[in-house]
Design a protein around this motif. Structure first.
Motif, PDB file in Angstrom:
ATOM      1  N   ARG A   1      -7.441  19.039  -5.962  1.00 40.16           N
ATOM      2  CA  ARG A   1      -5.996  18.427  -6.003  1.00 40.16           C
ATOM      3  C   ARG A   1      -6.544  16.948  -5.899  1.00 40.16           C
ATOM      4  O   ARG A   1      -5.726  15.780  -6.220  1.00 40.16           O
ATOM      5  N   ALA A   2      -7.411  16.747  -5.340  1.00 41.51           N
ATOM      6  CA  ALA A   2      -7.928  15.062  -4.897  1.00 41.51           C
ATOM      7  C   ALA A   2      -8.397  14.558  -6.123  1.00 41.51           C
ATOM      8  O   ALA A   2      -8.274  13.262  -6.109  1.00 41.51           O
ATOM      9  N   TYR A   3      -8.685  15.321  -6.963  1.00 43.30           N
ATOM     10  CA  TYR A   3      -9.438  14.552  -8.293  1.00 43.30           C
ATOM     11  C   TYR A   3      -8.266  14.621  -9.294  1.00 43.30           C
ATOM     12  O   TYR A   3      -7.893  13.566  -9.951  1.00 43.30           O
ATOM     13  N   ARG A   4      -7.332  15.499  -9.142  1.00 37.79           N
ATOM     14  CA  ARG A   4      -6.628  15.646 -10.512  1.00 37.79           C
ATOM     15  C   ARG A   4      -5.199  14.807 -10.252  1.00 37.79           C
ATOM     16  O   ARG A   4      -4.044  15.310 -10.074  1.00 37.79           O
ATOM     17  N   TRP A   5      -5.456  13.635 -10.309  1.00 32.38           N
ATOM     18  CA  TRP A   5      -4.407  12.530 -10.479  1.00 32.38           C
ATOM     19  C   TRP A   5      -4.762  11.272 -11.041  1.00 32.38           C
ATOM     20  O   TRP A   5      -6.005  11.065 -11.211  1.00 32.38           O
ATOM     21  N   GLU A   6      -3.860  10.645 -11.682  1.00 33.43           N
ATOM     22  CA  GLU A   6      -4.141   9.310 -12.327  1.00 33.43           C
ATOM     23  C   GLU A   6      -3.318   8.143 -11.598  1.00 33.43           C
ATOM     24  O   GLU A   6      -2.063   8.211 -11.747  1.00 33.43           O
ATOM     25  N   PRO A   7      -3.878   7.152 -11.266  1.00 36.78           N
ATOM     26  CA  PRO A   7      -3.205   6.084 -10.765  1.00 36.78           C
ATOM     27  C   PRO A   7      -1.971   5.344 -11.468  1.00 36.78           C
ATOM     28  O   PRO A   7      -0.961   5.178 -11.004  1.00 36.78           O
ATOM     29  N   THR A   8      -2.100   5.493 -12.794  1.00 42.17           N
ATOM     30  CA  THR A   8      -0.855   4.967 -13.558  1.00 42.17           C
ATOM     31  C   THR A   8       0.154   5.668 -13.605  1.00 42.17           C
ATOM     32  O   THR A   8       1.441   5.382 -14.092  1.00 42.17           O
ATOM     33  N   ASP A   9       0.243   7.144 -13.261  1.00 43.36           N
ATOM     34  CA  ASP A   9       1.194   8.088 -13.335  1.00 43.36           C
ATOM     35  C   ASP A   9       1.944   8.044 -12.136  1.00 43.36           C
ATOM     36  O   ASP A   9       3.028   8.985 -12.239  1.00 43.36           O
ATOM     37  N   VAL A  10       1.484   7.219 -11.043  1.00 48.84           N
ATOM     38  CA  VAL A  10       2.339   7.784  -9.699  1.00 48.84           C
ATOM     39  C   VAL A  10       3.595   6.999  -9.633  1.00 48.84           C
ATOM     40  O   VAL A  10       4.565   7.711  -9.308  1.00 48.84           O
TER      41      VAL A  10
ATOM     42  N   GLN B   1       0.903  -1.091  -0.094  1.00 51.83           N
ATOM     43  CA  GLN B   1      -0.024  -0.028   0.186  1.00 51.83           C
ATOM     44  C   GLN B   1       0.973   1.168  -0.021  1.00 51.83           C
ATOM     45  O   GLN B   1       1.607   1.512   1.092  1.00 51.83           O
ATOM     46  N   TYR B   2       1.023   1.915  -1.223  1.00 47.52           N
ATOM     47  CA  TYR B   2       1.653   3.139  -1.434  1.00 47.52           C
ATOM     48  C   TYR B   2       1.105   4.283  -0.778  1.00 47.52           C
ATOM     49  O   TYR B   2       0.111   4.680  -0.996  1.00 47.52           O
ATOM     50  N   TRP B   3       1.730   5.120   0.081  1.00 46.22           N
ATOM     51  CA  TRP B   3       1.060   6.356   0.652  1.00 46.22           C
ATOM     52  C   TRP B   3       2.062   7.454   0.636  1.00 46.22           C
ATOM     53  O   TRP B   3       1.395   8.449   1.114  1.00 46.22           O
ATOM     54  N   SER B   4       3.142   7.316  -0.216  1.00 47.51           N
ATOM     55  CA  SER B   4       3.913   8.558  -0.418  1.00 47.51           C
ATOM     56  C   SER B   4       2.972   9.586  -1.586  1.00 47.51           C
ATOM     57  O   SER B   4       1.843   9.297  -1.435  1.00 47.51           O
ATOM     58  N   PHE B   5       3.660  10.389  -2.112  1.00 53.75           N
ATOM     59  CA  PHE B   5       2.791  11.417  -2.597  1.00 53.75           C
ATOM     60  C   PHE B   5       2.784  11.187  -4.142  1.00 53.75           C
ATOM     61  O   PHE B   5       3.341  10.142  -4.814  1.00 53.75           O
ATOM     62  N   VAL B   6       1.836  11.938  -4.965  1.00 47.51           N
ATOM     63  CA  VAL B   6       1.822  11.697  -6.283  1.00 47.51           C
ATOM     64  C   VAL B   6       2.932  11.661  -7.088  1.00 47.51           C
ATOM     65  O   VAL B   6       3.101  10.967  -7.913  1.00 47.51           O
TER      66      VAL B   6
ATOM     67  N   GLY C   1       3.615  -9.534  -6.132  1.00 47.81           N
ATOM     68  CA  GLY C   1       2.422  -8.912  -5.597  1.00 47.81           C
ATOM     69  C   GLY C   1       1.631  -7.610  -6.458  1.00 47.81           C
ATOM     70  O   GLY C   1       2.136  -7.330  -7.665  1.00 47.81           O
ATOM     71  N   ARG C   2       0.986  -6.916  -5.847  1.00 43.89           N
ATOM     72  CA  ARG C   2       0.454  -5.681  -6.420  1.00 43.89           C
ATOM     73  C   ARG C   2       0.344  -4.435  -5.813  1.00 43.89           C
ATOM     74  O   ARG C   2       0.527  -4.655  -4.430  1.00 43.89           O
ATOM     75  N   LEU C   3      -0.150  -3.446  -6.155  1.00 44.04           N
ATOM     76  CA  LEU C   3      -0.256  -2.173  -5.219  1.00 44.04           C
ATOM     77  C   LEU C   3      -1.641  -1.713  -5.079  1.00 44.04           C
ATOM     78  O   LEU C   3      -2.229  -1.661  -5.931  1.00 44.04           O
ATOM     79  N   ILE C   4      -1.769  -1.109  -3.977  1.00 43.45           N
ATOM     80  CA  ILE C   4      -3.039  -0.194  -3.698  1.00 43.45           C
ATOM     81  C   ILE C   4      -2.474   1.102  -3.682  1.00 43.45           C
ATOM     82  O   ILE C   4      -1.541   1.523  -2.715  1.00 43.45           O
ATOM     83  N   LEU C   5      -3.140   2.010  -4.193  1.00 43.37           N
ATOM     84  CA  LEU C   5      -2.637   3.570  -4.251  1.00 43.37           C
ATOM     85  C   LEU C   5      -3.062   4.264  -3.477  1.00 43.37           C
ATOM     86  O   LEU C   5      -4.536   4.503  -3.522  1.00 43.37           O
ATOM     87  N   SER C   6      -2.502   4.999  -2.482  1.00 42.45           N
ATOM     88  CA  SER C   6      -3.073   5.938  -1.597  1.00 42.45           C
ATOM     89  C   SER C   6      -2.095   6.997  -1.427  1.00 42.45           C
ATOM     90  O   SER C   6      -1.715   7.444  -0.392  1.00 42.45           O
ATOM     91  N   PRO C   7      -1.955   7.802  -2.441  1.00 40.04           N
ATOM     92  CA  PRO C   7      -0.993   9.146  -2.365  1.00 40.04           C
ATOM     93  C   PRO C   7      -1.601   9.797  -1.398  1.00 40.04           C
ATOM     94  O   PRO C   7      -2.750  10.414  -1.498  1.00 40.04           O
ATOM     95  N   ALA C   8      -0.820  10.393  -0.368  1.00 38.72           N
ATOM     96  CA  ALA C   8      -1.289  11.136   0.870  1.00 38.72           C
ATOM     97  C   ALA C   8      -1.684  12.638   0.315  1.00 38.72           C
ATOM     98  O   ALA C   8      -2.389  13.059   0.974  1.00 38.72           O
TER      99      ALA C   8
END
Length: 496
Positions: free
Chosen positions: A401-410, A343-348, A366-373
């Motif tokens: 800011r909560a909306y403008r991110w794309e999971p595959t770009d992190v 579970q990734y919790w660093s930034f975008v 394994g795989r990732l759950i994305l939770s950019p803080a």
């Protein structure tokens, strides 16, 4: 004909020029009993109308077809009625939630516009996390949060059950945890814990809403409370990793919000026995496939001992027939159990070694759950002057800011297939009540729902911030009737 305003955005929406369905007290509903009950309650709350169940051929027909992608549904509405076909019970449930958003009121009553929707989730894991360790939240608050999250098509509830401030679940194998380690919280809060029956009630309520509970017992760090119950297991608090102010004292409750100062003795056989007892009992209580063992911010733990410990615990959990999940720092361990989820919790834009640690989970199968803080941590202040929340994740996190991110770009090198899903955590340093949860989660939780469910950013005309802010604004009346005390964010043009 404009598309109806729905959140999260469906995979495909085709509005028509036909007349919509006028909902009245004469409307009936037939089909799958669970979906019928859910729709009747939703319509009652939204409109005051009491849909009558029919044996078949209702105005609204709800069917599980057993075909199609998991959690998908097809919805057709016109003046004659509504039909929802779900690939499974979850898909049918999500179709019902879409109906709740389609209902619009005017001076003449209630209408569902004519539309055809084919919908399926982008990611299989769509989660919210509630921290019940820093401030304890009773069962009724947790179940209310389940209701809110499920309405936005989330399907996992991650419960953060232990931290420095308190231990929150009764375990027969380790009774002193509830007896001695549960009585405090941030700021001297009253604390509390879930009995085994309480926990089972939460699990059952979640299952009825097609949500899976993911329990987390954090170790080897975030374990000051464990030392209140079993002093021999916990190392003394570490000064160079301590929070500002006075160093927490071993054996005394901690009521601050600092992190990183605590650790179990990672190489101690008694600690391994403790972890075995805790996760064995938790696995027995938890029907879902995941157990989360934390692994984050163990700043005072020897690095080699830390790596050996998290590897051992991941193997323990895998041996219990569960899939282990850990925060991304655990990716530094070379011998994690194959298939462990990170579970990734660093930034975008990843900080320090976060991306390398995240990629390590994928390399190990394994795989990732994305939770950019700085995007989906719901405990961040939505604006600098908001009375609740924190700002350590790069300042206030606006709805935009909560909306403008794309999971595959992190994380570079991580493809869509490497991503299990998206989770929006809500840490509870400043969160004392359901009203506080609503105030911080909404409307940003809807942005996280869209990142988890909807097509990728930019692949659809409506998958933009401009579209989202208009669509989410129409949910105000629905959220109000559902009892959600959301703040009137100035970023959103709310429908009254």
């Amino acid at each position: 004909m404009p598309s109806p305003a729905l959140v999260p955005l469906p995979a495909d929406v085709s509005p028509t020029d036909a007349a919509g369905l006028r909902l009245t007290g004469a409307a009936t509903v037939s089909g799958d009993p669970g979906a019928v009950a859910a729709l009747r309650e939703l319509v009652r709350l939204r409109t005051g109308l009491d849909l009558q169940p029919a044996p078949d051929g209702g105005t609204i027909a709800l069917t599980v077809t057993g075909t199609g992608a998991a959690e998908s549904y097809r919805l057709d509405a016109d003046a004659a009625g509504i039909r929802i076909d779900g690939a499974d019970a979850a898909g049918l449930f999500y179709g019902v939630q879409t109906v709740g958003q389609l209902i619009v009121g005017d001076a003449d009553g209630w209408t569902v516009p004519a539309v055809a929707i084919d919908d399926a989730p982008r990611f299989g894991y769509r989660g919210v996390m509630l921290d019940v360790a820093r401030h304890f939240h009773p069962v009724e608050t947790v179940t209310a949060y389940i209701d809110r999250a499920a309405s936005l098509k989330f399907n996992h509830l991650h419960l953060h059950l232990s931290d420095d401030q308190g231990w929150r679940i009764e375990l027969r194998s380790r009774p002193e945890l509830a007896a001695r380690a549960s009585g405090s919280g941030v700021g001297g809060g009253p604390g509390g814990f879930y009995t085994r029956e309480d926990y089972r009630a939460i699990v059952a309520h979640a299952a009825a809403h097609h949500m899976t509970v993911v329990p987390e017992i954090d170790m080897p760090g975030h374990t000051h409370a464990v030392g209140l119950a079993y002093p021999a297991l916990a190392a003394d608090p570490v000064r160079d990793a301590a929070p500002d102010g006075e160093l927490p004292r071993a054996g005394e409750p901690y009521t601050g919000i600092g992190v990183g100062f605590s650790s179990l003795h990672p190489a101690d056989a008694a600690v391994h026995a403790f972890a075995t007892d805790v996760f064995t009992e938790l696995a027995d209580l938890t029907p879902g496939p995941y157990l989360h063992f934390g692994g984050d911010e163990a700043l005072g733990t020897d690095r080699a001992e830390y790596a050996a410990f998290v590897a051992r615990v991941s193997g323990l959990i895998a041996g219990l027939g569960k899939t282990p999940i850990a925060w991304h720092e655990a990716g530094a361990a070379a011998d994690l159990a194959p298939g462990t989820i990170g579970q990734y919790w660093s930034f975008v834009t990843p900080a320090a070694d976060a991306a390398d640690h995240a990629r390590a989970f994928v390399a190990k199968g394994g795989r990732l759950i994305l939770s950019p803080a700085d995007a989906v941590y719901l405990d961040m202040k939505p604006s600098d002057d908001f009375p609740l929340g924190l700002t350590w994740a790069g300042g206030a996190t606006s709805v935009e800011r909560a909306y403008r991110w794309e999971p595959t770009d992190v994380v570079d090198g991580v493809a869509e297939g490497d991503i299990l899903g998206v989770e929006a955590p809500l840490w509870s340093e400043t969160v004392r009540s359901l009203d506080d949860i609503d105030a911080l989660a909404f409307p940003r939780i809807a942005a996280a729902a869209e990142a988890a469910w909807s097509p990728a950013t930019g692949t659809r005309e409506e998958r933009t911030w401009e579209s989202f802010r208009a669509r989410v604004g129409t949910l105000g009346p629905l959220w109000t009737t559902l009892g959600i005390r959301f703040p009137g964010s100035p970023e959103i043009a709310w429908t009254s």
